[in-house]
Design a protein around this motif. Structure first.
Motif, PDB file in Angstrom:
ATOM      1  N   HIS A   1       0.814  -1.210   0.000  1.00 13.87           N
ATOM      2  CA  HIS A   1       0.000   0.000   0.000  1.00 13.87           C
ATOM      3  C   HIS A   1       0.852   1.265   0.000  1.00 13.87           C
ATOM      4  O   HIS A   1       1.898   1.334   0.642  1.00 13.87           O
ATOM      5  CB  HIS A   1      -0.944   0.005   1.210  1.00 13.87           C
ATOM      6  CG  HIS A   1      -2.113   0.907   1.051  1.00 13.87           C
ATOM      7  ND1 HIS A   1      -2.038   2.242   1.323  1.00 13.87           N
ATOM      8  CD2 HIS A   1      -3.363   0.678   0.616  1.00 13.87           C
ATOM      9  CE1 HIS A   1      -3.217   2.793   1.076  1.00 13.87           C
ATOM     10  NE2 HIS A   1      -4.038   1.852   0.641  1.00 13.87           N
TER      11      HIS A   1
ATOM     12  N   SER B   1     -11.265   9.822   1.020  1.00 12.33           N
ATOM     13  CA  SER B   1     -10.226   8.806   1.157  1.00 12.33           C
ATOM     14  C   SER B   1      -9.067   9.288   2.001  1.00 12.33           C
ATOM     15  O   SER B   1      -8.763  10.477   2.053  1.00 12.33           O
ATOM     16  CB  SER B   1      -9.725   8.416  -0.234  1.00 12.33           C
ATOM     17  OG  SER B   1      -8.697   7.446  -0.123  1.00 12.33           O
ATOM     18  N   ASP B   2      -8.385   8.358   2.642  1.00 14.92           N
ATOM     19  CA  ASP B   2      -7.145   8.684   3.353  1.00 14.92           C
ATOM     20  C   ASP B   2      -5.918   8.418   2.484  1.00 14.92           C
ATOM     21  O   ASP B   2      -4.792   8.630   2.914  1.00 14.92           O
ATOM     22  CB  ASP B   2      -7.066   7.912   4.675  1.00 14.92           C
ATOM     23  CG  ASP B   2      -7.140   6.408   4.488  1.00 14.92           C
ATOM     24  OD1 ASP B   2      -6.928   5.916   3.365  1.00 14.92           O
ATOM     25  OD2 ASP B   2      -7.420   5.708   5.483  1.00 14.92           O
TER      26      ASP B   2
HETATM   27 MG    MG Z   1      -7.487   4.225   2.118  1.00 15.83          MG
END
Ligand code: MG
Ligand code: WAQ
Length: 267
Positions: free
Chosen positions: A55, A198-199
């Motif tokens: 990620h 979103s983050d």
């Molecule tokens: Mg996220």
């Protein structure tokens, strides 16, 4: 017997974090939830593991993947929210649109402002969502940085959903997963509306979701590079909170999608 096993589905949940102790606390890196058939389980677990390890937000030092059997009688269905997109170009315009959308779902203006502020003032992103009273804007859950994590949901027909998303030029995991989550949340007892962005630092799109108005996509709700995002669920005053939280966290939901997703643009 074999046939019975083949008909069984599994809930698969993944969450990954960094810098916590035994998965508690620390920075939330990524999470995902699916309902898959027994035949797809192994591949799904592997792809979630890969996702947790690669990620953009960083290297996870804790990854939890949980697999639970879903019996057919545990499943409920809800419809996919219809989608409309706002034509906004800046964060200021985006947040203005979010405020106007929330007010139209009968969230009070004060509570809507509290919601936008609650996300933008987070020091680090949460794992789950904050529950706010839709009139007063007061935080209702006592779950701190964890929040309420919505799980056990997917679409009833993944291949059909994928085809209709592609036909509507909606690409990537973010929108696919957000549409499913928002549809489950909007169907929950006591929910008035949801606000989300979103983050992921490069993903600036968010939405306001509700049963009343559908999924109102807002292309810009934060600046590029900003690692803070989040979700607020606005709750009817006096709603049965334990029942609502149980539905969000435990009720297995399959979202029924049509053949086509129409995207309308609003100004
Ligand atoms: Mg996220
Ligand atoms: N339950 C509750 N809250 C969650 C969950 C969940 N299952 N997953 C994420 N959150 C919260 C958590 O606080 C995250 O920090 C925040 O939401 C953002 O999560 O193009 O990608 O997965 O139409 O980064 C919306 C727009 C994208 C999609 C949302 O959220 C589009 C997104 P992310």
């Amino acid at each position: 017997m074999l046939e019975e096993i083949a008909r069984e589905n599994f809930s698969v949940k993944m969450r990954a974090s960094q810098g916590g102790v035994l998965g508690q606390g620390g920075k939330h890196i990524s999470g995902a939830e699916r309902i898959v058939s027994g035949a797809d389980l192994e591949q799904q677990v592997l792809s979630m593991l890969e996702r947790a390890q690669t990620h953009q937000k960083g290297e996870a030092d804790f990854i939890n993947i949980k697999v639970e059997l879903v019996k057919p009688e545990m499943v409920q269905y809800c419809p996919l929210l219809p989608l409309a997109e706002h034509a906004v170009a800046t964060v200021t315009e985006g947040r203005q649109a979010a405020l106007a959308e929330l007010v139209q779902t009968s969230v009070s203006e004060a509570a809507a402002r509290c919601g936008i502020e609650a996300i933008s003032k987070l020091a680090t992103s949460m794992r789950g969502a904050m529950l706010l009273d839709s009139l007063s804007g007061e935080r209702l859950d006592a779950l701190g940085q964890r929040g309420v994590r919505v799980t056990k949901m997917d679409v009833a027909d993944a291949a059909r959903f994928q085809r209709s998303l592609a036909a509507a030029h909606l690409y990537g995991d973010h929108v696919r997963e957000a549409l499913v989550l928002a549809s489950k949340v909007a169907s929950a007892p006591g929910i008035v509306a949801e606000l989300c962005w979103s983050d992921d630092p490069d993903y600036v799109t968010g939405y306001v979701g509700s049963a009343a108005r559908g999924y109102r996509r807002i292309p810009v709700l934060k600046e590029k590079g900003d690692e803070i995002g989040g979700r607020v669920f606005f709750v009817q005053p006096g709603a049965d909170l334990p029942r609502l939280i149980h539905y969000l966290q435990e009720q297995v939901i399959l979202v029924q999608t049509g053949e086509q997703i129409d995207v309308t643009t609003t100004h």
